[in-house]
Structure formats: structure tokens, C-alpha cells
Design a protein around this motif. Structure first.
Motif, mmCIF file in Angstrom:
data_model
loop_
_atom_site.group_PDB
_atom_site.id
_atom_site.type_symbol
_atom_site.label_atom_id
_atom_site.label_comp_id
_atom_site.label_asym_id
_atom_site.label_seq_id
_atom_site.Cartn_x
_atom_site.Cartn_y
_atom_site.Cartn_z
ATOM 1 N N LEU A 235 -11.688 5.429 6.298
ATOM 2 C CA LEU A 235 -11.938 5.291 7.742
ATOM 3 C C LEU A 235 -12.560 6.570 8.311
ATOM 4 O O LEU A 235 -13.238 6.529 9.336
ATOM 5 C CB LEU A 235 -10.636 5.012 8.491
ATOM 6 C CG LEU A 235 -9.964 3.660 8.259
ATOM 7 C CD1 LEU A 235 -8.742 3.524 9.163
ATOM 8 C CD2 LEU A 235 -10.954 2.535 8.547
ATOM 9 N N ALA A 236 -12.294 7.679 7.668
ATOM 10 C CA ALA A 236 -12.731 8.970 8.211
ATOM 11 C C ALA A 236 -14.151 9.273 7.751
ATOM 12 O O ALA A 236 -14.400 10.205 7.006
ATOM 13 C CB ALA A 236 -11.765 10.068 7.770
ATOM 14 N N HIS B 288 3.815 16.866 -1.793
ATOM 15 C CA HIS B 288 4.588 16.257 -0.704
ATOM 16 C C HIS B 288 3.676 15.405 0.159
ATOM 17 O O HIS B 288 2.464 15.517 0.112
ATOM 18 C CB HIS B 288 5.209 17.345 0.146
ATOM 19 C CG HIS B 288 4.175 18.251 0.736
ATOM 20 N ND1 HIS B 288 3.865 18.253 2.060
ATOM 21 C CD2 HIS B 288 3.361 19.151 0.146
ATOM 22 C CE1 HIS B 288 2.906 19.130 2.265
ATOM 23 N NE2 HIS B 288 2.589 19.692 1.135
ATOM 24 N N ALA B 289 4.321 14.551 0.911
ATOM 25 C CA ALA B 289 3.540 13.749 1.848
ATOM 26 C C ALA B 289 3.496 14.505 3.150
ATOM 27 O O ALA B 289 4.408 15.225 3.483
ATOM 28 C CB ALA B 289 4.189 12.409 2.063
ATOM 29 N N ALA C 182 -7.186 4.863 1.985
ATOM 30 C CA ALA C 182 -7.644 3.991 3.076
ATOM 31 C C ALA C 182 -7.988 4.821 4.310
ATOM 32 O O ALA C 182 -8.986 4.563 4.997
ATOM 33 C CB ALA C 182 -6.567 2.955 3.399
ATOM 34 N N LEU C 183 -7.173 5.830 4.600
ATOM 35 C CA LEU C 183 -7.474 6.709 5.745
ATOM 36 C C LEU C 183 -8.818 7.422 5.522
ATOM 37 O O LEU C 183 -9.639 7.527 6.425
ATOM 38 C CB LEU C 183 -6.393 7.775 5.914
ATOM 39 C CG LEU C 183 -5.153 7.422 6.710
ATOM 40 C CD1 LEU C 183 -4.319 8.680 6.926
ATOM 41 C CD2 LEU C 183 -5.487 6.791 8.062
ATOM 42 N N ALA D 137 -14.738 15.068 9.543
ATOM 43 C CA ALA D 137 -13.420 14.819 8.945
ATOM 44 C C ALA D 137 -13.299 15.490 7.582
ATOM 45 O O ALA D 137 -12.197 15.666 7.070
ATOM 46 C CB ALA D 137 -13.173 13.322 8.820
ATOM 47 N N PHE E 2 -10.949 14.264 4.819
ATOM 48 C CA PHE E 2 -9.502 14.543 4.817
ATOM 49 C C PHE E 2 -9.130 15.491 3.681
ATOM 50 O O PHE E 2 -7.970 15.583 3.308
ATOM 51 C CB PHE E 2 -8.691 13.249 4.654
ATOM 52 C CG PHE E 2 -8.292 12.633 5.961
ATOM 53 C CD1 PHE E 2 -9.248 12.174 6.845
ATOM 54 C CD2 PHE E 2 -6.959 12.519 6.312
ATOM 55 C CE1 PHE E 2 -8.879 11.598 8.058
ATOM 56 C CE2 PHE E 2 -6.583 11.943 7.527
ATOM 57 C CZ PHE E 2 -7.539 11.491 8.387
ATOM 58 N N PHE F 166 -2.659 4.552 0.775
ATOM 59 C CA PHE F 166 -2.769 4.743 2.213
ATOM 60 C C PHE F 166 -3.715 5.901 2.523
ATOM 61 O O PHE F 166 -4.576 5.796 3.399
ATOM 62 C CB PHE F 166 -1.381 5.001 2.826
ATOM 63 C CG PHE F 166 -1.402 5.128 4.327
ATOM 64 C CD1 PHE F 166 -1.431 4.002 5.132
ATOM 65 C CD2 PHE F 166 -1.428 6.378 4.929
ATOM 66 C CE1 PHE F 166 -1.466 4.115 6.523
ATOM 67 C CE2 PHE F 166 -1.463 6.508 6.308
ATOM 68 C CZ PHE F 166 -1.481 5.374 7.103
ATOM 69 N N LEU F 167 -3.561 6.992 1.770
ATOM 70 C CA LEU F 167 -4.435 8.149 2.001
ATOM 71 C C LEU F 167 -5.893 7.818 1.679
ATOM 72 O O LEU F 167 -6.801 8.230 2.391
ATOM 73 C CB LEU F 167 -3.942 9.355 1.192
ATOM 74 C CG LEU F 167 -2.614 9.940 1.688
ATOM 75 C CD1 LEU F 167 -2.112 11.030 0.746
ATOM 76 C CD2 LEU F 167 -2.759 10.506 3.104
ATOM 77 N N HIS G 60 -3.818 18.885 12.553
ATOM 78 C CA HIS G 60 -2.568 18.309 13.056
ATOM 79 C C HIS G 60 -1.568 18.224 11.920
ATOM 80 O O HIS G 60 -1.838 17.603 10.900
ATOM 81 C CB HIS G 60 -2.820 16.917 13.641
ATOM 82 C CG HIS G 60 -1.564 16.254 14.149
ATOM 83 N ND1 HIS G 60 -1.005 16.569 15.357
ATOM 84 C CD2 HIS G 60 -0.743 15.332 13.592
ATOM 85 C CE1 HIS G 60 0.105 15.854 15.533
ATOM 86 N NE2 HIS G 60 0.277 15.096 14.474
ATOM 87 N N ASP G 61 -0.415 18.849 12.094
ATOM 88 C CA ASP G 61 0.664 18.755 11.111
ATOM 89 C C ASP G 61 1.918 18.220 11.767
ATOM 90 O O ASP G 61 2.212 18.543 12.917
ATOM 91 C CB ASP G 61 0.970 20.138 10.499
ATOM 92 C CG ASP G 61 0.029 20.483 9.355
ATOM 93 O OD1 ASP G 61 -0.555 19.563 8.766
ATOM 94 O OD2 ASP G 61 -0.119 21.679 9.062
ATOM 95 N N MET H 193 0.843 -1.194 0.000
ATOM 96 C CA MET H 193 0.000 0.000 0.000
ATOM 97 C C MET H 193 0.880 1.246 0.000
ATOM 98 O O MET H 193 1.491 1.584 1.016
ATOM 99 C CB MET H 193 -0.895 -0.028 1.265
ATOM 100 C CG MET H 193 -1.884 1.096 1.346
ATOM 101 S SD MET H 193 -2.913 0.976 2.849
ATOM 102 C CE MET H 193 -4.191 -0.153 2.315
ATOM 103 N N GLY H 194 0.992 1.887 -1.132
ATOM 104 C CA GLY H 194 1.799 3.108 -1.250
ATOM 105 C C GLY H 194 1.079 4.294 -0.647
ATOM 106 O O GLY H 194 -0.006 4.169 -0.076
ATOM 107 N N GLU H 195 1.699 5.462 -0.806
ATOM 108 C CA GLU H 195 1.166 6.646 -0.150
ATOM 109 C C GLU H 195 -0.256 6.983 -0.598
ATOM 110 O O GLU H 195 -1.124 7.267 0.226
ATOM 111 C CB GLU H 195 2.094 7.827 -0.447
ATOM 112 C CG GLU H 195 1.623 9.081 0.216
ATOM 113 C CD GLU H 195 2.542 10.250 -0.110
ATOM 114 O OE1 GLU H 195 3.636 10.016 -0.634
ATOM 115 O OE2 GLU H 195 2.137 11.382 0.174
#
Lengths: 284, 284
Positions: free
Chosen positions: A13-14, A283-284, A9-10, A19, A22, A6-7, A36-37, A1-3
């Protein structure tokens, strides 16, 4: 699961509406705005950056997210990885400075040791009666910018070439537009901060709103070359979509227009301008 | 500025009463309870720990701080450093699991890359009508514990010796006492979670309350050797100070007593027991 996966998938969940998938600058829960950073050594700051400025920037970029939602700061929590004694002491000086400047209470956090790369996190909490999202732009809205872009980019280039100048301060100590954000929030359809570059961020607002946006480069207040400034990040100005007849209560320049359709178009003095290969800082 | 001085400097900045002087499990702002914990690779978790369990523990330890303040979870923000594709995918599985188990909405956060040590942060936000602090124990109060301590310590020892057993689950997947915390909060004088070890945490409550505390080791529900269990961390049971005639609404065992004075004393069947050299896990 790359970036990217992953985002996704997050986001899956949100599911809470607060949220905002996101996709916004911050989460919104009732009248609370939460963001949150994280910043990582070697990625977001360098070991020889002045620790005072690292502290300033960590807090300021989170405050900018609050500003983008028209929120007033109510508190923050710090995640800190210990460094050398000197680094710690200088970080505290910068932290005290930025917290006092923006009347941001430090409420809590965590201090840890690491045997390698250090990273920091900040959670900022604000309060807003109405937090405009990125998704609310309407066809026919004008696009406004609260200040000059590109100063931070010029500052970064100065640093990279071993020079100095007033723009270094713009890069190292961004000034979140908190007062402007609060004044604008009740009047605008969409708002966000320009963190990754004007072009990429304007496109994000248009995408989120399901619209096309056209920017007139001749209208953009920029430091140095306009196209370079429009793709440099770290300026932390506010980008606003509002009906063209809305009287905005703070200085802001009209730089573009939303219309049905999709994508970003550039013009200069009425003529189309091709998009640059990169619209901003990814950027990530 | 070493770690101790750094923490003092942070406390000096945290003048807001909601910060509780950085001495409580969480900050309290109106009816909101806020906590932020970081975990660092090589310090708080190992590269070969199951990523599902790292996600579980990251969320669970923050939920335990909410539990200690009698708070109901309302949301969290995640700071995530990307790992390998496999690690990311497995982390998501554990995250989904723990969020669903405790009905904790994921509201936002940040995803970053690092070229070295990875670290994660979680901010948990909860709501409580009344959040008992660590400072409220009164002379004559009884000290109660909600469950058995030492199971996580036994689990860690099993892992270290390459063995397995049901206690490994207690170590890797702590169960925050959210329901118990909510039921206890309105009735108790002080409450905290046992994260670093029963003895050190009980002493912290006594110190914060300006009192002495005596623990009867014979009364402590412990896995394995009682003194070992009482100095092992990671159990996440709740420690409560309440008037001895208070009927507690959840299972909790009376293990000690507060009195005027200061410090921690141990007894077993009426006889004094010397304090062990370490009262628990001291860490940054």
C-alpha cells in the motif's frame, strides 16, 4: 494474515516514494522526515517502570529515527492512554524533560481511556536537507559506529537481576545522536540507528544496499562481552556507510567494510567468527 | 493528576504557536496541518466490529480533521496492533479502500503486538495555504453546516437494536468533507468538524472565539428528532463561521448566528428552547 504477510501488505500500500517501502527508519517527504513508533504495556514497557523514563524513551527512540536521517526536530504528536493519577503526573515530568532536552515542540495528539492494556504512540517530524537512506552503501565503503554499544543491554541485565549501575540510565534514557546525525548526513552514503542490535542492523543496511558487510569484532567499542553487546538492542548509536577516505566530523569508529555479495560476516583479528544464533532483537 | 489536569499539563507543554493550545482540530506548522487520533478496542470500536470499517473510520476521522482546516491530504503514518490473521487481512482491505478513496498516501508507521487490549493510532498530514482555526468567529457571523446531522446516530441505534439500514454506513464509514473544506477555507472566519455533536461543537467554537452562539433548531438539517441529532456524534460535517453576506462555494445551510457574549442558546421558530442535559459526546 500473520505479521509478516501484514507487513508485506502494508508495504504494497505504501507506494509513495517517500514511504521508502517501509524499510527505512523514517518516511521522507520533501525536506520533512516523519516517523511513528508505538509502545505497549507488557511488551515495550512494564507497569512498574518509572513513568518518567517511559516518556523519555518514547520520545527518544523517535528522535533517534530523526537523527538517523540527519534531521532536526520540528515537532511531535503524542497518543496517550490515561493511567493512574500518579502515573499521569510522573509521565508529564519525563515528557517535559525530554522535550526540553532536545528542543522538540509538542504540537498535538490525542488522549484516550482504555479498560486494559495501555499503549502510547509518538509521531516525530523533522527537517533535513538531505536524508540518507539505508540503501545507499557502496562496495568499498567503510562501516562506522558513533559510540559504544551494549551499555543498554548491560543496564537491562542489571535491572533484571535487581541491581543498579550507570548502565541502567543508558537503558532507560537513551540519548539520540541528533547532532552527530546532522553533521554526518551530508557526507555519508547510508545511515541508520542501532535499535535492535548492531549485527542485525548492519545486516539490514547491507541487505538494503545489495551488498555484503564484514564486521571486525575487535574494532567494535563494546560494554562487556563484544558478541553479547553486538546482539543487544536499545543503544541508539548511529551506523554509517561512507567512503573510507571521508573525514567524518564527529567521533565514529570504523568497524567494518562493505563489498559486493550479500550477507554478514564476522572476523576478529583477521580470523572468521561464526555468527551467533540470534543477530539481535526481532520484534513487532 | 486526572484527565482534566493531564490535558492542562499537556497544553502547558505545547507552547509552540503551531500547537494552537491543543484546542483546534489539528496542529499547523507553516503550510502543514498535522493531526493524530487513537482508537481503543472496547472504547472506540468493538472486537466484533467489521475490521474493514475500523480501518475506514480510523483514517476518515483524521481526514475530517484535515478537512476542517481546509487541508489536502499529503500522507499518513499508522500505528497498528496485530490481531488475528483474519482481522489483519480484513483491516488491510478497509485501509486500502479508504486510502484509495481519498488519495491519501501511506508513508510509514509501526506494527506492534499486544497481550491485551488493542489500539490503533493514525497521524494524518495535510497541506493548506490557510488553515482557519476554531477561534476566528466574529460577532455577526452566521453559523453554517455542510450537510445533515444525526445520520450516524441513527445508524448506531440501528446497530444497537440489531437492525440495519442505510444509516449504518453513515456511522461506520463517515465521509470526510475534504473538497468542501478546501473550498470553504479561504472564505470563512472559523471552521471545525462536528465529531462529538452539533451543540457541543458549536459551543466550543463560540467559546474559543469569545462569543455567544444561537442555533435555530428549525433550520438544522437533521435525520430523525432534531434535538437528538444535534447531540449525537460521529457525523463529520463541517461547521463554519462566516460573514452573513459571504457566498459560500459549496452547499451549506445557515443554522445560527454569533453575537457578543458567551454560551449557546437554542431557538425554534423564534421561541427559546431549553438546552438538553448533554450537548454531545464527552470522551477522552
Amino acid at each position: 494474515m500473520g505479521e509478516t504477510e501484514f507487513l508485506f501488505a502494508l508495504r504494497a500500500l505504501a507506494v509513495d516514494p517517500g514511504a521508502r517501502g517501509f524499510l527505512d527508519d523514517a518516511a521522507v517527504m520533501g525536506d520533512l522526515v516523519l516517523t511513528h513508533d508505538m509502545i505497549v504495556e507488557g511488551v515495550h514497557f512494564l507497569p512498574d517502570d518509572p513513568p518518567e523514563d517511559v516518556a523519555w524513551k518514547l520520545v527518544a527512540v523517535n528522535l533517534s529515527d530523526l537523527a538517523a536521517k540527519g534531521a532536526e526536530p520540528v515537532g511531535c504528536l503524542l497518543g496517550y492512554t490515561l493511567g493512574s493519577a500518579d502515573w499521569n503526573a510522573r509521565f508529564i515530568v519525563g515528557l517535559q524533560d525530554v522535550l526540553a532536552t532536545y528542543a522538540m515542540p509538542l504540537l498535538g495528539g490525542d488522549t484516550v481511556r482504555a479498560n486494559g492494556t495501555r499503549s502510547f504512540g509518538l509521531t516525530a517530524i523533522g527537517r533535513a536537507d538531505r536524508a540518507p537512506s539505508r540503501t545507499g552503501a557502496e562496495a568499498g565503503d567503510a562501516l562506522y559506529l558513533t559510540g559504544t554499544i551494549g551499555r543498554a543491554g548491560v543496564g537491562l541485565n542489571l535491572l533484571r537481576s535487581g541491581q543498579t549501575g550507570p548502565e541502567v540510565e543508558a537503558y532507560r534514557r537513551p540519548r539520540p545522536r541528533l547532532a552527530e546525525g546532522r553533521a554526518l548526513a551530508p557526507l555519508v552514503h547510508a545511515m541508520m540507528d542501532v535499535s535492535d542490535g548492531l549485527l542485525i542492523d548492519a545486516k539490514r543496511m547491507a541487505d538494503a544496499s545489495g551488498l555484503a558487510v564484514t564486521i571486525d569484532l575487535a574494532a567494535v567499542p563494546a560494554a562487556g562481552n563484544t558478541l553479547e553487546a553486538a546482539t543487544a538492542g536499545d543503544d541508539y548509536e548511529l551506523l554509517v556507510a561512507a567512503a573510507p577516505d571521508t573525514a567524518l566530523p564527529v567521533p565514529a569508529v570504523r568497524i567494518g567494510q562493505f563489498a559486493p555479495g550479500q550477507g554478514l560476516r564476522l572476523v576478529e583479528a583477521g580470523s572468521p567468527v561464526p555468527l551467533p544464533p540470534s543477530l539481535g532483537w526481532l520484534h513487532a
